[in-house]
Scaffold this active site. Structure first.
Site, PDB file in Angstrom:
ATOM      1  N   GLU A   1     -16.110   6.442   5.065  1.00  0.00           N
ATOM      2  CA  GLU A   1     -15.392   5.893   6.224  1.00  0.00           C
ATOM      3  C   GLU A   1     -15.272   6.978   7.273  1.00  0.00           C
ATOM      4  OE1 GLU A   1     -11.282   4.854   5.589  1.00  0.00           O
ATOM      5  OE2 GLU A   1     -11.079   6.230   3.926  1.00  0.00           O
TER       6      GLU A   1
ATOM      7  N   ARG B   1       0.836  -1.205   0.000  1.00  0.00           N
ATOM      8  CA  ARG B   1       0.000   0.000   0.000  1.00  0.00           C
ATOM      9  C   ARG B   1       0.868   1.252   0.000  1.00  0.00           C
ATOM     10  NH1 ARG B   1      -4.520   0.184   4.526  1.00  0.00           N
ATOM     11  NH2 ARG B   1      -2.752   0.751   5.832  1.00  0.00           N
TER      12      ARG B   1
ATOM     13  N   LYS C   1      -2.623   6.507   1.610  1.00  0.00           N
ATOM     14  CA  LYS C   1      -2.389   6.990   2.974  1.00  0.00           C
ATOM     15  C   LYS C   1      -1.465   8.211   2.916  1.00  0.00           C
ATOM     16  CE  LYS C   1      -2.281   4.575   7.373  1.00  0.00           C
ATOM     17  NZ  LYS C   1      -3.426   5.293   7.955  1.00  0.00           N
TER      18      LYS C   1
HETATM   19  N1  PLP Z   1      -9.140   4.301   6.885  1.00  0.00           N
HETATM   20  C1  PLP Z   1      -8.288   5.281   7.200  1.00  0.00           C
HETATM   21  C2  PLP Z   1      -8.604   6.646   6.734  1.00  0.00           C
HETATM   22  C3  PLP Z   1      -7.146   4.998   7.952  1.00  0.00           C
HETATM   23  O1  PLP Z   1      -6.301   5.963   8.294  1.00  0.00           O
HETATM   24  C4  PLP Z   1      -6.902   3.682   8.373  1.00  0.00           C
HETATM   25  C5  PLP Z   1      -5.701   3.352   9.138  1.00  0.00           C
HETATM   26  O2  PLP Z   1      -4.739   2.893   8.652  1.00  0.00           O
HETATM   27  C6  PLP Z   1      -7.812   2.690   8.025  1.00  0.00           C
HETATM   28  C7  PLP Z   1      -8.921   3.033   7.280  1.00  0.00           C
HETATM   29  C8  PLP Z   1      -7.594   1.277   8.430  1.00  0.00           C
HETATM   30  O3  PLP Z   1      -6.622   0.665   7.635  1.00  0.00           O
HETATM   31  P1  PLP Z   1      -5.768  -0.556   8.184  1.00  0.00           P
HETATM   32  O4  PLP Z   1      -6.737  -1.587   8.584  1.00  0.00           O
HETATM   33  O5  PLP Z   1      -4.966  -0.968   7.009  1.00  0.00           O
HETATM   34  O6  PLP Z   1      -4.975  -0.044   9.313  1.00  0.00           O
HETATM   35  C1  COI Z   2      -3.890   3.179  11.722  1.00  0.00           C
HETATM   36  O1  COI Z   2      -4.919   2.584  12.030  1.00  0.00           O
HETATM   37  O2  COI Z   2      -2.786   2.661  11.728  1.00  0.00           O
HETATM   38  C2  COI Z   2      -3.933   4.565  11.281  1.00  0.00           C
HETATM   39  O3  COI Z   2      -3.018   4.977  10.653  1.00  0.00           O
HETATM   40  C3  COI Z   2      -5.061   5.408  11.656  1.00  0.00           C
HETATM   41  C4  COI Z   2      -4.594   6.673  12.273  1.00  0.00           C
HETATM   42  C5  COI Z   2      -5.736   7.600  12.242  1.00  0.00           C
HETATM   43  C6  COI Z   2      -4.040   6.477  13.650  1.00  0.00           C
END
Ligand code: PLP
Ligand code: COI
Length: 343
Positions: free
Chosen positions: A220, A82, A184
């Protein structure tokens, strides 16, 4: 190596400086060899791309101690990939997947003393990030970059742990169609700060963002994807090109189907249908699965039948199964757990 004396069970989601971090620099078209350093500060040009035009991306992942005492990380190659996708969208040089995995391993090993013990409920949060460090004054990509990974021991993202959250439907947008919501990029979070501060001021834990194009579909929150449970036990998650493809959500959809035998749907979710769901949760690395008890849509309250005291029963099953896999209590699907050998 001895563990640090930290009150693990009472950690919040904050920054605690740990011993070592990984740094690699990109210059003249190539990444250098990279190294661990004790220096937690960064010195760079006042005109760096990150400072002027927010050219920065990041990842978030966790290291855990399993029931049998191993130190593991969860599906790190998905974070590595990612980050490559984020870099390409932001005109940054991707950090190679294999090097990303090596950097994670070095940081966890060097900060082993900060990996919370099994059963504490805490974990070592890993924050890989990359930014334009070279000077740019015209609007263009930097020619120099730094990739870095630091770690910090963390507890629950939301105060109150597993207590159901109250969130509001935001009037602010998080991500434009064809924008950067699916990667991200730090800029997505900068623009959410006003929305989160005002949400907190008004007593809400988070924002539910709608699609910016029509304001009718659920996207989200600022830091997590949505999972809904229908009254007949189907797991539904919003499909959109402008949300982050959460690794936790992708894993939970698999767990729901393959471990729990539930039906799963990834599809557009209209705001109008949210009141018909039985349960709602926010999922992400930091959030794990945090239950939502109530959504306030411009004064109209949507209260899920699961209530305001406990996680809904299916959310709880998903939570127990995912954390069971991460903590080595349940057998993981092939390749989901990467053990880091501590020498
Ligand atoms: N959506 C957003 C905007 C995020 O910042 C995060 C955190 O990483 C997620 C979703 C969840 O993603 P993940 O499950 O890969 O941590
Ligand atoms: C995560 O879940 O790792 C994120 O980056 C979300 C952040 C808003 C702390």
């Amino acid at each position: 190596m001895e563990k640090k004396s930290i009150d693990w069970a009472n950690l919040g989601f904050g920054y605690v400086q740990t011993d070592k971090r990984y740094v690699a620099n990109y210059k003249d078209g190539a990444w250098d060899a990279g190294t661990l350093t004790e220096d937690a500060t960064i010195t760079m040009s006042e005109c760096a791309g990150v400072l002027q035009y927010a050219q920065t991306i990041f990842e978030g992942m966790k290291a855990y101690t399993t029931e049998d005492g191993r130190t593991v990380v969860f599906r790190p190659e998905l974070n590595a990939q990612r980050m490559v996708d984020s870099a390409l969208r932001m005109e940054m040089p991707p950090f190679p997947v294999e090097r990303f995995l090596d950097a994670i391993e070095q940081v966890v090993r060097a900060n082993y003393a900060y990996v919370p013990p099994y059963g504490s409920g805490a974990s070592l949060y890993l924050r890989p990030f990359m930014f334009g460090s070279g000077p740019v004054i015209g609007v263009k990509p930097s020619t120099e970059y730094q990739f870095r990974v630091f770690s910090t021991p963390v507890g629950p993202y939301f105060k109150g742990g597993a207590k159901p959250l109250t969130i509001r439907v935001s009037d602010f947008d998080r991500a434009a169609p064809n924008g950067t919501g699916h990667i991200k990029a730090g800029l997505n979070y900068a623009m959410s700060l006003h929305a989160i501060v005002t949400a907190h001021d008004e007593g809400f834990d988070e924002n539910l963002y709608l699609d910016a194009g029509t304001h009718t579909k659920v996207e989200e929150t600022g830091g997590a994807n949505f999972l809904f449970v229908t009254k007949d036990g189907t797991i539904v998650t919003p499909k959109s090109g402008s949300i982050l493809p959460s690794i936790t959500r992708r894993s939970l959809m698999y767990v729901a189907k393959e471990y729990l035998g539930l039906k799963t749907e990834e599809r557009e979710v209209m705001m109008d249908e949210v009141s018909e769901f039985a349960e709602c949760g926010l999922c992400g690395t930091a959030a794990v699965i945090s239950p939502v008890g109530k959504i306030v849509d411009h004064g109209k309250e949507i209260c899920f039948p699961s209530g305001m005291t406990e996680m809904g029963p299916i959310t709880k099953k998903l939570y127990d199964t995912l954390t069971g896999i991460q903590l080595g209590r349940l057998e993981a699907p092939e390749g989901w757990i990467r053990e880091i050998k501590i020498k």
